[in-house]
Every structure is written in structure tokens, then in C-alpha cells.
Design a protein around this motif. Sequence first.
Motif, PDB file in Angstrom:
ATOM      1  N   ASP A   2      49.288  80.268  16.203  1.00  0.00           N
ATOM      2  CA  ASP A   2      48.396  79.304  15.784  1.00  0.00           C
ATOM      3  C   ASP A   2      48.499  78.499  14.548  1.00  0.00           C
ATOM      4  OD1 ASP A   2      46.350  80.417  17.382  1.00  0.00           O
ATOM      5  OD2 ASP A   2      45.547  82.022  15.953  1.00  0.00           O
ATOM      6  N   TYR A   3      49.946  78.836  13.516  1.00  0.00           N
ATOM      7  CA  TYR A   3      50.703  78.247  13.027  1.00  0.00           C
ATOM      8  C   TYR A   3      51.925  77.176  13.536  1.00  0.00           C
ATOM      9  CZ  TYR A   3      47.368  81.050  10.058  1.00  0.00           C
ATOM     10  OH  TYR A   3      46.199  81.544   9.867  1.00  0.00           O
ATOM     11  N   VAL A   4      52.002  76.873  14.648  1.00  0.00           N
ATOM     12  CA  VAL A   4      53.152  77.080  15.677  1.00  0.00           C
ATOM     13  C   VAL A   4      53.077  75.638  15.608  1.00  0.00           C
ATOM     14  CG1 VAL A   4      54.769  78.001  16.930  1.00  0.00           C
ATOM     15  CG2 VAL A   4      53.962  78.810  15.548  1.00  0.00           C
ATOM     16  N   ASP A   5      53.577  75.583  15.358  1.00  0.00           N
ATOM     17  CA  ASP A   5      53.965  73.445  15.885  1.00  0.00           C
ATOM     18  C   ASP A   5      54.523  73.408  17.366  1.00  0.00           C
ATOM     19  OD1 ASP A   5      51.966  71.677  14.794  1.00  0.00           O
ATOM     20  OD2 ASP A   5      54.046  71.361  13.113  1.00  0.00           O
ATOM     21  N   ASN A   6      55.154  73.993  17.548  1.00  0.00           N
ATOM     22  CA  ASN A   6      56.285  74.112  19.138  1.00  0.00           C
ATOM     23  C   ASN A   6      55.770  75.653  19.688  1.00  0.00           C
ATOM     24  OD1 ASN A   6      57.665  75.082  16.613  1.00  0.00           O
ATOM     25  ND2 ASN A   6      59.609  74.598  17.944  1.00  0.00           N
ATOM     26  N   PRO A   7      54.968  76.095  20.117  1.00  0.00           N
ATOM     27  CA  PRO A   7      54.614  77.311  20.810  1.00  0.00           C
ATOM     28  C   PRO A   7      55.144  77.336  21.986  1.00  0.00           C
ATOM     29  CG  PRO A   7      52.437  76.290  21.453  1.00  0.00           C
ATOM     30  CD  PRO A   7      53.748  74.911  20.185  1.00  0.00           C
ATOM     31  N   GLU A   8      56.121  76.678  22.342  1.00  0.00           N
ATOM     32  CA  GLU A   8      56.333  77.188  23.823  1.00  0.00           C
ATOM     33  C   GLU A   8      57.904  77.454  23.650  1.00  0.00           C
ATOM     34  OE1 GLU A   8      57.616  72.483  22.295  1.00  0.00           O
ATOM     35  OE2 GLU A   8      55.905  74.119  22.138  1.00  0.00           O
ATOM     36  N   VAL A   9      58.282  77.524  22.400  1.00  0.00           N
ATOM     37  CA  VAL A   9      59.631  78.511  22.364  1.00  0.00           C
ATOM     38  C   VAL A   9      59.524  79.863  22.220  1.00  0.00           C
ATOM     39  CG1 VAL A   9      58.908  79.109  20.044  1.00  0.00           C
ATOM     40  CG2 VAL A   9      61.765  79.150  20.390  1.00  0.00           C
ATOM     41  N   PHE A  10      58.203  80.369  22.074  1.00  0.00           N
ATOM     42  CA  PHE A  10      57.800  82.004  23.214  1.00  0.00           C
ATOM     43  C   PHE A  10      57.165  82.141  24.123  1.00  0.00           C
ATOM     44  CE2 PHE A  10      57.607  81.828  18.099  1.00  0.00           C
ATOM     45  CZ  PHE A  10      58.161  82.350  17.689  1.00  0.00           C
ATOM     46  N   ASP A  11      57.422  80.920  25.000  1.00  0.00           N
ATOM     47  CA  ASP A  11      56.998  81.023  26.497  1.00  0.00           C
ATOM     48  C   ASP A  11      57.494  82.385  27.233  1.00  0.00           C
ATOM     49  OD1 ASP A  11      55.386  79.148  26.394  1.00  0.00           O
ATOM     50  OD2 ASP A  11      56.932  77.721  27.454  1.00  0.00           O
ATOM     51  N   LEU A  12      56.911  82.763  28.035  1.00  0.00           N
ATOM     52  CA  LEU A  12      56.963  83.710  28.393  1.00  0.00           C
ATOM     53  C   LEU A  12      57.188  84.064  29.711  1.00  0.00           C
ATOM     54  CD1 LEU A  12      57.758  87.545  27.926  1.00  0.00           C
ATOM     55  CD2 LEU A  12      55.433  87.448  29.618  1.00  0.00           C
ATOM     56  N   LYS A  13      58.893  84.085  31.200  1.00  0.00           N
ATOM     57  CA  LYS A  13      58.921  83.879  31.762  1.00  0.00           C
ATOM     58  C   LYS A  13      59.728  84.968  32.620  1.00  0.00           C
ATOM     59  CE  LYS A  13      60.958  78.982  30.671  1.00  0.00           C
ATOM     60  NZ  LYS A  13      61.735  77.842  30.535  1.00  0.00           N
ATOM     61  N   ASP A  14      58.863  85.633  33.613  1.00  0.00           N
ATOM     62  CA  ASP A  14      59.040  86.954  33.833  1.00  0.00           C
ATOM     63  C   ASP A  14      59.529  88.107  33.537  1.00  0.00           C
ATOM     64  OD1 ASP A  14      59.000  88.146  36.473  1.00  0.00           O
ATOM     65  OD2 ASP A  14      61.434  87.719  36.982  1.00  0.00           O
ATOM     66  N   GLY A  15      58.908  87.538  32.052  1.00  0.00           N
ATOM     67  CA  GLY A  15      58.834  88.872  30.764  1.00  0.00           C
ATOM     68  C   GLY A  15      60.256  89.276  29.743  1.00  0.00           C
TER      69      GLY A  15
END
Length: 385
Positions: A328-341
Motif C-alpha cells: 500500500d505504501y509502494v509506488d512500484n509493487p511489481e518488484v514483489f510480483d510472485l512467479k510460480d512461487g
Amino acid sequence: MVPDIIENIELYKVPPRWLFLKITTKSGVVGWGEPVVEGKADTVAACIHELKQYIIGKPAHLIEDTWQTLYRGGFYRGGPILMSAIAGIDQALWDIKGKTLNVPVHQLLGGPVRQKMKMYCWIGGDHPEVVLDQAQQKVDAGYKAVKMNATGPLEWVASLKEIKKVADNIKILREEFGDGLDVGLDFHGRVHKPMVKRLIDEVAPYEPMFIEEPVLSENNEALKHIYQYSGIPIATGERMFSRWDFKEILHEGITDIIQPDLSHAGGISEVRRIAAMTEAYDITLAPHCPLGPIALASSLHVDFVSPNAVIQESSLGIHYNKGFDLLDYVDNPEVFDLKDGYIDLFSKPGLGVEMDEAKLKEAAKIGHQWANPIWRLPDGNFAEW
């Protein structure tokens, strides 16, 4: 190159239970840290204010010298408050150095040994059907591993009825997901030594990935007996705050997985050293992280460069995050995207997390006074939470 000088330190105490630190240099470079002890945010903030005298006006690139000064500059050392304050400052200085040199922090730590990191997330609930529902949500989100508490409040010597309930949650997950889901069991220091072996007997048929904090860290000598009793990997370390705290259990060889917290155990600098110590004993690393995005990013940078790192905790969706969550406080949440675990290796400079300061300022007006619950047993005696 002219040294960039630390000019200002700001703190944001925001819901659900977090404290963020912002360091700004004279040239305008900003670094973020997450210095907090859950339930003691104001105490850690006070510690940071006391440490400012050693930081303001100092070159930002002197990370190790700053760490040593903050740790050794006081006659009394260690403990959760000081080490968490140091952790947040250390994280922010690594963020600044990475941004200044335009490289991710993991490159400054020697470079990655892996291209992605396996993740797990916490699930909860007192009833098997709730656990099953939450586990399914995590599986649908791409996780291959989860962790849950093994027990609620527990007597020093529990009844047979309570003992039998311990295995219910992991049993239903095994029946639903088979061997396709790794399940960690967190004893959370709630279990006293007389009950640990009995509880291990109950859960062993369902093959947990690990048992976490089977006893409180102040009772680590009991791990000698527990370690010899079971083949299930033993994990501990979230309430241990420096390499000196880990020395004995590493030397004794009475754990399989250590779990220092990047916001409690002296930050990136200290946990990197702890990870290297641990590797020398052929023991693995799985950093504890039920906190926010800076703590998680810091953990991942250490994971990326540590050959003995095996899995990383994430707080996304954890029950503590009421009203506000990890991204919620992050401008680039995609950095934490999960891919196949897994989460992929970070590529952005510094810690790689861009904080939304406007949201932090608004949330700081709300603040928080989070504290863990106080539990009582039926007879009124205190129960470990």
C-alpha cells in the motif's frame, strides 16, 4: 568523488504496525529503512533520535564504520531496541549507496548467486476450514509454501484433547494438497519444553517443512534434546539480534534453519555476516519477515547473495495487516510480483523499492499503537503469545 553527507533523518509511524525511516543526504539522495519492534515502535523511534548525534553530518558511504559506531559506541550493546534502530539506519544507508552507484544492493554485497527466491506466506485461523480457505488463496496466488501457528494458548503440560488438536490444521492441508504444498509450523515459543516432543509426535506424520521456535530463544539449551529427537528441520532466530546471539546454537549444531529478522538483527550488514557464519556450519538461512516492504526488500537482497538461503517469508495478506498491506505504501509493487512461487532478482538501484511518501505522511496522521495480545490460561496464569 566528494563524500555525500547525511543531512536529515525522518520517521513515519504508520498503520498497521510499521515504522519507516528516511535518510536524506546533502545532495538529495534518499534512503529508506524499516526500524521497528512490533509493539515498541515509539521506543525504537526514541532510540533513533538518540543515535542521530553519530549520524548527522557523517559521510553516507561509511556504512560499516557507522554500524560499528552505533553498536560499539555505547557501553550497553545488543537487544531488540538498539539492534532494530541500527537495522533501519543500515538499510537506508545501503539504499543510498546503491542509488548513488546506480546498482542494486545485492551487487554491492558480492553479486547474486541465484536469479529468483522461493517465497512463503503466513496463513492463520483457529479452525481447519479457515486454514484450508486461506491456504487455497495462497496457492491460487502462486505460493508453493505456507506457514501457520501450530497452537493457540497452551498449558505447560497440556491435556490430551489439546495435544490432539495440534495436528488438525496440517492434516487437512496434507489431505487437500498432498505433497504439493510445503507447510511450516510455527510453535512461536508458546510451547514449553515438557510438551515439545509430544507435539512433534502429533505433527510428524504430516511432514512439516520445518518447526519454528519450538522453545523460546532464552531456552535454546533445550534444542539439544529436541534436535536429537526429531528428523524434522528445526528453525529459530527471530528473537536473536546479532551474530553473538547466534554463536552458541551454531557451534552446538542444534538447529537447521536460522531466521534472523532484517529489521531486528542489525540490518543488511549484520544479517549478511550471520548468513556467512551459518554457511560455515552447513546450516541454512530463512529470514524472518512479518513486516513491511523495506524489511522484505532488505531480506531478499541478502537472500540473493547467500548460497545457504532456502526460503523467504512475506507478510502479504498476513492477519496483522488490517486496513493496510505490504504494497500500500509502494509506488512500484511489481518488484514483489510472485512467479510460480518465486520473486525474481531485483534490478533497480538501491533496495529497489520506491516509497509513496505522500501516503506515508497521510498515514502517519493516523499512526498506530499496535501491541500483541495478552493471553491467559483457564486458571488465570499467563500464556505465551
